[in-house]
Scaffold this motif. Structure first.
Motif, PDB file in Angstrom:
ATOM      1  N   PRO A 131       7.062  17.421  -4.079  1.00 51.10           N
ATOM      2  CA  PRO A 131       6.793  18.632  -4.871  1.00 51.10           C
ATOM      3  C   PRO A 131       5.388  18.649  -5.467  1.00 51.10           C
ATOM      4  CG  PRO A 131       8.710  17.389  -5.720  1.00 51.10           C
ATOM      5  CD  PRO A 131       8.190  16.628  -4.544  1.00 51.10           C
ATOM      6  N   GLN A 132       4.796  17.481  -5.673  1.00 47.83           N
ATOM      7  CA  GLN A 132       3.465  17.422  -6.305  1.00 47.83           C
ATOM      8  C   GLN A 132       2.381  18.098  -5.466  1.00 47.83           C
ATOM      9  OE1 GLN A 132       5.608  15.005  -5.926  1.00 47.83           O
ATOM     10  NE2 GLN A 132       5.759  13.704  -7.744  1.00 47.83           N
ATOM     11  N   MET A 133       2.644  18.276  -4.164  1.00 50.41           N
ATOM     12  CA  MET A 133       1.613  18.863  -3.301  1.00 50.41           C
ATOM     13  C   MET A 133       1.876  20.338  -3.003  1.00 50.41           C
ATOM     14  SD  MET A 133      -0.882  16.797  -2.414  1.00 50.41           S
ATOM     15  CE  MET A 133      -1.009  16.242  -4.104  1.00 50.41           C
ATOM     16  N   ALA A 134       2.859  20.919  -3.710  1.00 48.65           N
ATOM     17  CA  ALA A 134       3.291  22.288  -3.372  1.00 48.65           C
ATOM     18  C   ALA A 134       2.182  23.338  -3.442  1.00 48.65           C
ATOM     19  CB  ALA A 134       4.449  22.698  -4.275  1.00 48.65           C
ATOM     20  N   GLY A 135       1.245  23.192  -4.350  1.00 48.46           N
ATOM     21  CA  GLY A 135       0.234  24.259  -4.537  1.00 48.46           C
ATOM     22  C   GLY A 135      -1.014  24.096  -3.691  1.00 48.46           C
ATOM     23  N   ARG A 175      -5.263  13.991  -3.093  1.00 52.37           N
ATOM     24  CA  ARG A 175      -4.020  14.016  -2.309  1.00 52.37           C
ATOM     25  C   ARG A 175      -3.199  12.740  -2.577  1.00 52.37           C
ATOM     26  NH1 ARG A 175      -1.277  10.830   1.078  1.00 52.37           N
ATOM     27  NH2 ARG A 175      -3.222  10.229   2.075  1.00 52.37           N
ATOM     28  N   ASP A 176      -3.643  11.622  -2.028  1.00 53.34           N
ATOM     29  CA  ASP A 176      -2.896  10.372  -2.218  1.00 53.34           C
ATOM     30  C   ASP A 176      -2.785  10.071  -3.715  1.00 53.34           C
ATOM     31  OD1 ASP A 176      -1.578   8.068  -1.524  1.00 53.34           O
ATOM     32  OD2 ASP A 176      -3.135   7.307  -0.197  1.00 53.34           O
ATOM     33  N   GLY A 177      -3.864  10.394  -4.438  1.00 53.17           N
ATOM     34  CA  GLY A 177      -3.907  10.098  -5.862  1.00 53.17           C
ATOM     35  C   GLY A 177      -2.898  10.877  -6.677  1.00 53.17           C
ATOM     36  N   LEU A 178      -2.714  12.147  -6.345  1.00 49.22           N
ATOM     37  CA  LEU A 178      -1.878  13.004  -7.200  1.00 49.22           C
ATOM     38  C   LEU A 178      -0.459  13.196  -6.669  1.00 49.22           C
ATOM     39  CD1 LEU A 178      -4.442  15.746  -8.312  1.00 49.22           C
ATOM     40  CD2 LEU A 178      -3.872  13.579  -9.421  1.00 49.22           C
ATOM     41  N   GLN A 179      -0.204  12.764  -5.428  1.00 54.82           N
ATOM     42  CA  GLN A 179       1.114  13.046  -4.840  1.00 54.82           C
ATOM     43  C   GLN A 179       2.236  12.235  -5.483  1.00 54.82           C
ATOM     44  OE1 GLN A 179       0.794  12.009  -0.666  1.00 54.82           O
ATOM     45  NE2 GLN A 179       1.060   9.822  -1.025  1.00 54.82           N
ATOM     46  N   ASN A 180       1.847  11.199  -6.218  1.00 54.83           N
ATOM     47  CA  ASN A 180       2.869  10.300  -6.760  1.00 54.83           C
ATOM     48  C   ASN A 180       3.003  10.424  -8.273  1.00 54.83           C
ATOM     49  OD1 ASN A 180       4.802   8.450  -6.013  1.00 54.83           O
ATOM     50  ND2 ASN A 180       3.528   6.677  -6.515  1.00 54.83           N
ATOM     51  N   SER A 209      -9.768   6.084  -3.951  1.00 56.02           N
ATOM     52  CA  SER A 209      -9.251   7.138  -4.818  1.00 56.02           C
ATOM     53  C   SER A 209      -9.883   7.011  -6.199  1.00 56.02           C
ATOM     54  CB  SER A 209      -7.733   6.960  -4.898  1.00 56.02           C
ATOM     55  OG  SER A 209      -7.192   7.797  -5.861  1.00 56.02           O
ATOM     56  N   ILE A 210     -10.335   8.135  -6.719  1.00 53.19           N
ATOM     57  CA  ILE A 210     -10.970   8.129  -8.037  1.00 53.19           C
ATOM     58  C   ILE A 210      -9.999   7.531  -9.071  1.00 53.19           C
ATOM     59  CG2 ILE A 210     -10.230  10.519  -8.610  1.00 53.19           C
ATOM     60  CD1 ILE A 210     -13.698   9.162  -9.384  1.00 53.19           C
ATOM     61  N   GLY A 211     -10.493   6.581  -9.842  1.00 54.04           N
ATOM     62  CA  GLY A 211      -9.661   5.969 -10.883  1.00 54.04           C
ATOM     63  C   GLY A 211      -8.522   5.131 -10.335  1.00 54.04           C
ATOM     64  N   GLY A 212      -8.514   4.903  -9.006  1.00 52.56           N
ATOM     65  CA  GLY A 212      -7.407   4.135  -8.415  1.00 52.56           C
ATOM     66  C   GLY A 212      -6.079   4.864  -8.512  1.00 52.56           C
ATOM     67  N   LEU A 213      -6.174   6.204  -8.586  1.00 51.75           N
ATOM     68  CA  LEU A 213      -4.943   7.003  -8.688  1.00 51.75           C
ATOM     69  C   LEU A 213      -4.092   6.836  -7.440  1.00 51.75           C
ATOM     70  CD1 LEU A 213      -6.354  10.483  -9.784  1.00 51.75           C
ATOM     71  CD2 LEU A 213      -5.091   8.877 -11.219  1.00 51.75           C
ATOM     72  N   GLY A 214      -2.798   7.020  -7.616  1.00 49.31           N
ATOM     73  CA  GLY A 214      -1.988   7.291  -6.447  1.00 49.31           C
ATOM     74  C   GLY A 214      -0.937   6.307  -6.034  1.00 49.31           C
ATOM     75  N   GLY A 215      -0.497   6.501  -4.795  1.00 50.65           N
ATOM     76  CA  GLY A 215       0.601   5.746  -4.232  1.00 50.65           C
ATOM     77  C   GLY A 215       1.437   6.679  -3.389  1.00 50.65           C
ATOM     78  N   CYS A 216       2.200   6.100  -2.493  1.00 49.41           N
ATOM     79  CA  CYS A 216       3.045   6.934  -1.646  1.00 49.41           C
ATOM     80  C   CYS A 216       4.425   7.010  -2.280  1.00 49.41           C
ATOM     81  CB  CYS A 216       3.135   6.324  -0.250  1.00 49.41           C
ATOM     82  SG  CYS A 216       4.255   7.227   0.820  1.00 49.41           S
ATOM     83  N   PRO A 217       4.986   8.228  -2.421  1.00 52.89           N
ATOM     84  CA  PRO A 217       6.311   8.350  -3.040  1.00 52.89           C
ATOM     85  C   PRO A 217       7.382   7.556  -2.281  1.00 52.89           C
ATOM     86  CG  PRO A 217       5.341  10.526  -2.593  1.00 52.89           C
ATOM     87  CD  PRO A 217       4.414   9.517  -2.015  1.00 52.89           C
ATOM     88  N   TYR A 218       7.103   7.242  -1.006  1.00 58.82           N
ATOM     89  CA  TYR A 218       8.090   6.512  -0.207  1.00 58.82           C
ATOM     90  C   TYR A 218       7.722   5.042  -0.025  1.00 58.82           C
ATOM     91  CZ  TYR A 218       9.937  11.126   0.083  1.00 58.82           C
ATOM     92  OH  TYR A 218      10.450  12.352  -0.288  1.00 58.82           O
TER      93      TYR A 218
END
Ligand SMILES: CC(C)(COP(=O)([O-])OP(=O)([O-])OC[C@H]1O[C@@H](n2cnc3c(N)ncnc32)[C@H](O)[C@@H]1OP(=O)([O-])[O-])[C@@H](O)C(=O)NCCC(=O)NCCSC(=O)C[C@@](C)(O)CC(=O)[O-]
Length: 351
Positions: free
Chosen positions: A94-98, A52-57, A278-287
């Motif tokens: 949009p990254q969380m649409a599915g 979630r947090d990892g892929l949303q950005n 987060s796996i691999g330190g992925l992510g960030g908040c779009p805002y």
């Protein structure tokens, strides 16, 4: 109140002095880890927020099948709590649409808790529809709601002030609990806000209390910008502990300034027993412009080796997942531990 709790309440740094210590006898041999048996260890819950947090950005939208594979691989590698996605507005993220497709396609492993993020009643309605459609095999176990310590961030992230967001979340939490769904809470920008600067920790304390009072079983304190260090995190926790039980708090540290592991360890020393990563330190908040991903799960697990703490997850298997997802996304892996283990594996292959 135990001496540990008193000490932590008065000053987080003092808790270092009351953390359980190994017996002197076991410390006497330098080659024996002081905390080598599982019985000695203090369990730490890790909430894997990568999907979630990892892929949303991510710049590109990741296909649901990749998210599903990531979640399945994390479960196989030993993650016990996985944030699988979010039911937010696709216009905003949009990254969380599915997410509905993701949670109905992923494996639901026994012993693993799957949670999704929900911003409002519409998000909860979508979750309830999904659960009604799968009465015998609910795809998710709990939801997480989120607000912030500053109005500026709350407005940027959810279009309402903190007070307005708490009002709307109270309705969401009440309804979820009526339906038997557990709710976790998040407070963002607990150290600094990208829009209004240094945060008054009393706001963190009060917003956290409101989330707990409305029925969240736990509140995760988010250093969204990743600007904290062990001192500011300790100060923030010291104030927040003033009105909230430490056992219902979690630490959520972004790694923008490379302090994620240090801040997580400071939080553990202060008595926190749940960490988000987060796996691999992925992510960030779009805002949260400029902020990088969460502290990497692999870095946390490595830091906890030989410590008084134990956390679920097989480090080597998680490193494999981490290398796989960073290759899939075509991005650098942010975990120093993954880089070191990958280099070591390479050296071993060549010898
Ligand atoms: C809260 C809103 C929806 C308000 O956004 P809004 O524009 O004020 O909402 P609205 O009620 O006016 O609705 C606008 C449109 O969105 C739709 N809509 C409305 N709600 C939903 C929903 N749930 N699911 C799907 N669609 C929804 C709604 O139906 C409508 O569609 P239209 O009529 O225009 O076609 C929006 O601001 C939002 O979705 N924000 C989420 C932002 C976000 O996901 N940020 C990242 C997560 S938080 C985070 O990362 C921090 C954390 C947790 O990790 C901790 C940390 O590190 O700090």
């Amino acid at each position: 109140m135990s001496p540990g709790v008193v000490a932590r309440t008065l000053c987080p740094a003092l808790s270092m002095l009351v953390s359980p210590r190994p017996s002197l006898a076991r410390l006497s041999h330098p080659l024996v880890s002081a905390y080598s048996t599982a019985a000695d260890k203090i369990p730490v819950k890790i909430v894997e927020v990568g999907p979630r947090d990892g892929l949303q950005n991510e710049k590109t939208v990741i296909p649901p099948r990749v998210k599903v594979e990531l979640i399945n691989r994390l479960g196989l590698a030993g993650s016990k709590v996985i944030e699988a996605g979010s039911f937010v507005s696709p216009k905003w993220v949009p990254q969380m649409a599915g997410t509905a497709e993701v949670v109905t396609s992923m494996d639901k492993r026994p012993g693993v808790t799957y949670q999704v993020l929900v911003p409002n009643e519409k998000g909860l309605e979508n979750v309830l529809h999904l659960l009604a459609a799968h009465p015998f095999k609910p795809p998710i176990d709990e939801i997480a709601v989120f607000t912030a310590a500053t109005d500026a961030f709350s407005l940027a992230n959810t279009n309402v002030t903190v007070a307005e967001s708490l009002k709307r979340l109270a309705r969401v939490v009440r309804r979820a609990l009526e339906k038997g769904i557990r709710v976790r809470g998040y407070v963002s920008v607990v150290i600094t806000c990208p829009y209004s600067g240094k945060v008054d920790y009393k706001n963190v304390r009060d917003v956290t209390k409101e989330l707990l009072d409305m029925g969240c079983y736990e509140v995760s304190l988010g250093d969204t910008t990743g600007t904290g260090n062990p001192t500011s995190v300790g100060d923030m926790l010291g104030v927040t502990f003033g009105a909230n039980p430490v056992e219902r708090l979690a630490g959520h540290f972004h790694d923008t300034f490379g302090m994620g592991v240090a801040n997580s360890m400071a939080a553990l020393s202060a008595g926190i027993r749940t960490l988000d990563s987060s796996i691999g330190g992925l992510g960030g908040c779009p805002y949260s412009p400029g902020a990088t991903g969460n502290v990497a799960t692999e870095d946390i697990l490595y830091a906890l080796q030989d410590s008084p703490y134990s956390a679920p997850g097989d480090l080597n298997a998680l490193v494999d997942v981490s290398i796989w997802i960073s290759e899939k996304l075509g991005r650098d892996n942010s975990s120093r531990v993954v880089k070191a283990i990958r280099a070591r594996r390479e050296r071993e292959r060549q010898t």
